[in-house]
Structures are given as structure tokens and as C-alpha cells.
Design a protein around this motif. Structure first.
Motif, PDB file in Angstrom:
ATOM      1  N   LEU A  19     -64.898 -10.843  34.886  1.00  0.00           N
ATOM      2  CA  LEU A  19     -64.556 -10.841  36.305  1.00  0.00           C
ATOM      3  C   LEU A  19     -65.344 -11.899  37.067  1.00  0.00           C
ATOM      4  N   LEU A  20     -66.633 -12.044  36.736  1.00  0.00           N
ATOM      5  CA  LEU A  20     -67.452 -13.049  37.395  1.00  0.00           C
ATOM      6  C   LEU A  20     -66.963 -14.456  37.076  1.00  0.00           C
ATOM      7  N   ILE A  21     -66.567 -14.670  35.826  1.00  0.00           N
ATOM      8  CA  ILE A  21     -66.043 -15.985  35.429  1.00  0.00           C
ATOM      9  C   ILE A  21     -64.734 -16.271  36.164  1.00  0.00           C
ATOM     10  N   ALA A  22     -63.869 -15.240  36.241  1.00  0.00           N
ATOM     11  CA  ALA A  22     -62.591 -15.409  36.940  1.00  0.00           C
ATOM     12  C   ALA A  22     -62.813 -15.687  38.419  1.00  0.00           C
ATOM     13  N   LEU A  23     -63.766 -14.958  39.010  1.00  0.00           N
ATOM     14  CA  LEU A  23     -64.067 -15.155  40.424  1.00  0.00           C
ATOM     15  C   LEU A  23     -64.613 -16.556  40.663  1.00  0.00           C
ATOM     16  N   GLY A  24     -65.493 -16.997  39.774  1.00  0.00           N
ATOM     17  CA  GLY A  24     -66.053 -18.340  39.903  1.00  0.00           C
ATOM     18  C   GLY A  24     -64.986 -19.421  39.768  1.00  0.00           C
ATOM     19  N   ALA A  25     -64.073 -19.215  38.811  1.00  0.00           N
ATOM     20  CA  ALA A  25     -62.991 -20.187  38.620  1.00  0.00           C
ATOM     21  C   ALA A  25     -62.071 -20.237  39.839  1.00  0.00           C
ATOM     22  N   TYR A  26     -61.794 -19.060  40.405  1.00  0.00           N
ATOM     23  CA  TYR A  26     -60.943 -19.002  41.603  1.00  0.00           C
ATOM     24  C   TYR A  26     -61.622 -19.722  42.768  1.00  0.00           C
ATOM     25  N   ALA A  27     -62.917 -19.450  42.957  1.00  0.00           N
ATOM     26  CA  ALA A  27     -63.649 -20.087  44.051  1.00  0.00           C
ATOM     27  C   ALA A  27     -63.691 -21.600  43.865  1.00  0.00           C
ATOM     28  N   PHE A  28     -63.876 -22.034  42.625  1.00  0.00           N
ATOM     29  CA  PHE A  28     -63.942 -23.464  42.326  1.00  0.00           C
ATOM     30  C   PHE A  28     -62.623 -24.155  42.658  1.00  0.00           C
ATOM     31  N   THR A  29     -61.524 -23.595  42.193  1.00  0.00           N
ATOM     32  CA  THR A  29     -60.227 -24.244  42.377  1.00  0.00           C
ATOM     33  C   THR A  29     -59.733 -24.178  43.815  1.00  0.00           C
ATOM     34  N   HIS A  30     -60.187 -23.165  44.580  1.00  0.00           N
ATOM     35  CA  HIS A  30     -59.705 -23.009  45.953  1.00  0.00           C
ATOM     36  C   HIS A  30     -60.706 -23.514  46.995  1.00  0.00           C
ATOM     37  N   LEU A  31     -61.784 -24.134  46.555  1.00  0.00           N
ATOM     38  CA  LEU A  31     -62.790 -24.610  47.499  1.00  0.00           C
ATOM     39  C   LEU A  31     -62.220 -25.666  48.436  1.00  0.00           C
ATOM     40  N   GLY A  32     -61.424 -26.567  47.883  1.00  0.00           N
ATOM     41  CA  GLY A  32     -60.841 -27.629  48.700  1.00  0.00           C
ATOM     42  C   GLY A  32     -59.924 -27.101  49.784  1.00  0.00           C
TER      43      GLY A  32
END
Length: 212
Positions: A19-32
């Protein structure tokens, strides 16, 4: 610890890790796209173009004016380099960035009488928000379209909202169509990566009340 309890604990930890990895990936891709949040565009009383680019932001302001979104266009002045004073002392003249932008906008069809150049010089977004508040209150503006670069939208919007709170003035954030940043795929362009890495700590400072 019993074997069964140990197995359950490992499964729980594994799920938490996923879940933490998924959350981090989501935050990374949606930061822009998070930083590039802009408001629905409607007509207003004025267009306020923030300083920071030579033509990317002013050109958007000109287009919005020519498209009939507002009858006035404000070009924010930024603090000049010390070299400008040296040039003046030596007897030469050079136009500032905002003066060059004004001349280009007039050449594109924006009437000189519609362009406002505030006297105040700005070295940060919060100072521009103060100028916007003063102009809006003095001219009884209710809605102002604020033009900036895409990755600057979230932080600039935060500064405008904070300064305009309680005034009844609404600031609509608009990213320049001439900004070639790609918020949805920001990690694919070196310039976007550089801008993101610069913008994130500045936004964090504003969100914590430390931005000036």
C-alpha cells in the motif's frame, strides 16, 4: 510469538508495504497535475500576469484579453538586476522585461490604455498577491484572472487565496497555454523535473505559512 501469529504479522506488514509503495507511486505520477491545478475560466474584471517569464505568461494574458475575458491587463514588475543601475549610470538605456512585454502586447493588438504596470517591484509571489489585493480593492474588481506557469499554479493560487481572504475578490488561476510543461508526464522532460524539484519545497513553505 506463535507461528500462526508470526505469519499473520508478516502478511499484514507485506500488505502495508504494498500500500505504501502504491501510494508513493500515485503521489509521484500525480505530482505534476497537483501543482498545475487551474480554475475553470470565466470572464473577469482584470487579468493579472505574474512576473517570471519573458513572454510565456504575458502572451497568455494578451490572448485572454483579445478573447474578451477581461477589459484590463496587469503586468507585474519584477526586481531588476543590479546591472540595470550600472547601465543607467553609464549613460545607456535598456528596457526592462515588463516594458518589453508591454510593447509586444501593444503590437499584438492590446490597447496601451488597457495595460496597467504597477509601480511596485516584486521579488516573490506573496508580494504580487499584495499588489493584486490593492489594485482589486482600489478599482472595485470582483474577479481577477491570474496568469502564471503551470507548475507555479498551486503555490500562486495559495498565495492569492491567502491575501484575498475576506475581501470578496476572487482570483482565478490560469496556466499559460504557451508553457510546454507536461504535468501528466513531468518525469520525462529534464526541464519539468528541474521545475518540480524547485517548486515542491517552495509550495511546502507556503503551505506551512513560511512563504513570503
Amino acid at each position: 510469538m506463535t507461528p500462526s501469529f508470526g505469519g499473520k504479522l508478516r502478511r499484514i506488514l507485506a500488505i502495508v508495504l504494498v500500500l505504501l509503495i502504491a501510494l508513493g507511486a500515485y503521489a509521484f505520477t500525480h505530482l505534476g497535475t497537483f501543482l498545475a491545478r487551474e480554475d475553470p475560466l470565466t470572464k473577469g474584471d482584470a487579468i493579472f500576469v505574474l512576473a517570471g517569464t519573458q513572454m510565456t505568461r504575458p502572451l497568455e494574458g494578451a490572448d485572454l484579453y483579445l478573447e474578451g475575458y477581461a477589459p484590463r491587463l496587469v503586468l507585474s514588475r519584477e526586481v531588476l538586476e543590479p546591472a540595470f543601475a550600472i547601465i543607467k549610470r553609464r549613460g545607456a538605456t535598456v528596457s526592462s522585461q515588463v516594458e518589453r512585454a508591454r510593447d509586444v502586447l501593444i503590437g499584438l493588438g492590446v490597447p496601451a490604455t488597457a495595460i496597467i504596470l504597477p509601480d511596485r517591484l516584486h521579488d516573490n509571489t506573496a508580494a504580487e498577491a499584495i499588489t493584486l489585493r490593492g489594485l482589486a480593492q482600489a478599482n472595485h474588481w470582483r474577479t481577477v484572472i491570474v496568469v502564471t506557469s503551470k507548475f507555479h499554479l498551486r503555490r500562486a493560487g495559495f498565495a492569492m487565496e491567502r491575501e484575498l481572504r475576506g475581501t470578496g475578490v476572487r482570483g482565478l488561476m490560469r496556466g499559460s497555454r504557451y508553457d510546454d510543461a507536461r504535468p501528466e508526464r513531468w518525469w520525462r522532460q529534464r526541464r519539468d523535473i528541474r521545475d518540480i524539484l524547485s517548486e515542491v519545497p517552495k509550495f511546502a513553505a507556503y503551505a506551512l505559512g513560511l512563504g513570503a
